[in-house]
Design a protein around this motif. Structure first.
Motif, PDB file in Angstrom:
ATOM      1  N   GLU A 142       2.559   6.265  -2.578  1.00 17.68           N
ATOM      2  CA  GLU A 142       3.604   7.201  -2.990  1.00 17.68           C
ATOM      3  C   GLU A 142       3.569   7.443  -4.497  1.00 17.68           C
ATOM      4  O   GLU A 142       3.710   8.586  -4.958  1.00 17.68           O
ATOM      5  CB  GLU A 142       4.974   6.655  -2.565  1.00 17.68           C
ATOM      6  CG  GLU A 142       6.104   7.625  -2.765  1.00 17.68           C
ATOM      7  CD  GLU A 142       7.427   7.117  -2.219  1.00 17.68           C
ATOM      8  OE1 GLU A 142       8.459   7.574  -2.724  1.00 17.68           O
ATOM      9  OE2 GLU A 142       7.429   6.271  -1.304  1.00 17.68           O
TER      10      GLU A 142
ATOM     11  N   TYR B  76       0.808  -1.213   0.000  1.00 15.39           N
ATOM     12  CA  TYR B  76       0.000   0.000   0.000  1.00 15.39           C
ATOM     13  C   TYR B  76       0.846   1.270   0.000  1.00 15.39           C
ATOM     14  O   TYR B  76       0.601   2.183  -0.800  1.00 15.39           O
ATOM     15  CB  TYR B  76      -0.967   0.004   1.203  1.00 15.39           C
ATOM     16  CG  TYR B  76      -1.789   1.262   1.251  1.00 15.39           C
ATOM     17  CD1 TYR B  76      -2.944   1.380   0.492  1.00 15.39           C
ATOM     18  CD2 TYR B  76      -1.389   2.349   2.033  1.00 15.39           C
ATOM     19  CE1 TYR B  76      -3.693   2.557   0.507  1.00 15.39           C
ATOM     20  CE2 TYR B  76      -2.126   3.516   2.054  1.00 15.39           C
ATOM     21  CZ  TYR B  76      -3.270   3.621   1.290  1.00 15.39           C
ATOM     22  OH  TYR B  76      -3.996   4.779   1.302  1.00 15.39           O
ATOM     23  N   GLN B  77       1.825   1.369   0.888  1.00 18.45           N
ATOM     24  CA  GLN B  77       2.618   2.603   1.016  1.00 18.45           C
ATOM     25  C   GLN B  77       3.327   2.951  -0.288  1.00 18.45           C
ATOM     26  O   GLN B  77       3.410   4.125  -0.663  1.00 18.45           O
ATOM     27  CB  GLN B  77       3.625   2.498   2.159  1.00 18.45           C
ATOM     28  CG  GLN B  77       3.055   2.804   3.522  1.00 18.45           C
ATOM     29  CD  GLN B  77       2.318   4.125   3.625  1.00 18.45           C
ATOM     30  OE1 GLN B  77       1.159   4.147   4.023  1.00 18.45           O
ATOM     31  NE2 GLN B  77       2.932   5.234   3.273  1.00 18.45           N
ATOM     32  N   SER B  78       3.818   1.957  -1.006  1.00 25.20           N
ATOM     33  CA  SER B  78       4.494   2.211  -2.285  1.00 25.20           C
ATOM     34  C   SER B  78       3.501   2.681  -3.332  1.00 25.20           C
ATOM     35  O   SER B  78       3.770   3.631  -4.091  1.00 25.20           O
ATOM     36  CB  SER B  78       5.199   0.948  -2.783  1.00 25.20           C
ATOM     37  OG  SER B  78       6.218   0.570  -1.896  1.00 25.20           O
TER      38      SER B  78
ATOM     39  N   LYS C 205      -7.250   5.529   1.821  1.00 21.37           N
ATOM     40  CA  LYS C 205      -7.246   4.063   1.850  1.00 21.37           C
ATOM     41  C   LYS C 205      -8.678   3.535   1.784  1.00 21.37           C
ATOM     42  O   LYS C 205      -9.497   3.831   2.657  1.00 21.37           O
ATOM     43  CB  LYS C 205      -6.554   3.546   3.112  1.00 21.37           C
ATOM     44  CG  LYS C 205      -6.389   2.020   3.122  1.00 21.37           C
ATOM     45  CD  LYS C 205      -5.755   1.512   4.401  1.00 21.37           C
ATOM     46  CE  LYS C 205      -4.263   1.732   4.362  1.00 21.37           C
ATOM     47  NZ  LYS C 205      -3.581   1.027   5.482  1.00 21.37           N
TER      48      LYS C 205
END
Length: 132
Positions: free
Chosen positions: A58, A53-55, A71
């Motif tokens: 970004e 998710y974080q990638s 999210k």
């Protein structure tokens, strides 16, 4: 201001994603993206995304035509997400044609043609074949 919302996993970001997000943004002044959580993607597609998710967050937030990303944790909460983000238009790929018409009572619903001959699933399968 005309606010647009769309939803997706946007895993293994490719030109099809870029084109549909850019075209979605052209329907208004502000584009919000509901980005599927890793857990939602696992439940929805039976596999975890290639990129966590974080990638993916970004990558999406770096795009000039994406104004906001949140999210998405539940498919059942789409109506609440649309209302919460004050969306005037829900834009989705035409592979979802008709599946979101239930939201026409709270916003316009637009289905855009997908870029032919490209999909994340197909890209993942090609990569797997090359590396086996």
């Amino acid at each position: 201001m005309r606010r647009i919302i769309t939803f997706g996993t946007f895993d293994v970001l490719h030109v099809g994603h870029i084109r549909i997000l850019n075209r979605a943004r052209s329907h208004g002044d502000h584009l919000t993206v509901g980005l599927s959580s890793d857990e939602l993607n696992l439940n929805k597609k039976g596999r975890c995304p290639v990129y966590p998710y974080q990638s993916r967050l970004e990558l999406l937030t770096s795009l000039r035509f994406v104004d906001d990303v949140f999210k998405e944790e539940s498919l059942e909460l789409k109506r609440e997400y649309i209302l919460q983000h004050k969306a005037d238009v829900l834009v989705m790929g035409n592979d979802w044609e008709g599946k979101f018409d239930e939201f026409k009572d709270i916003c316009d619903v637009v289905y855009l043609p997908r870029t032919p001959s490209i999909s994340t699933t197909e890209i993942i399968e090609i990569i797997k074949e090359v590396h086996t």
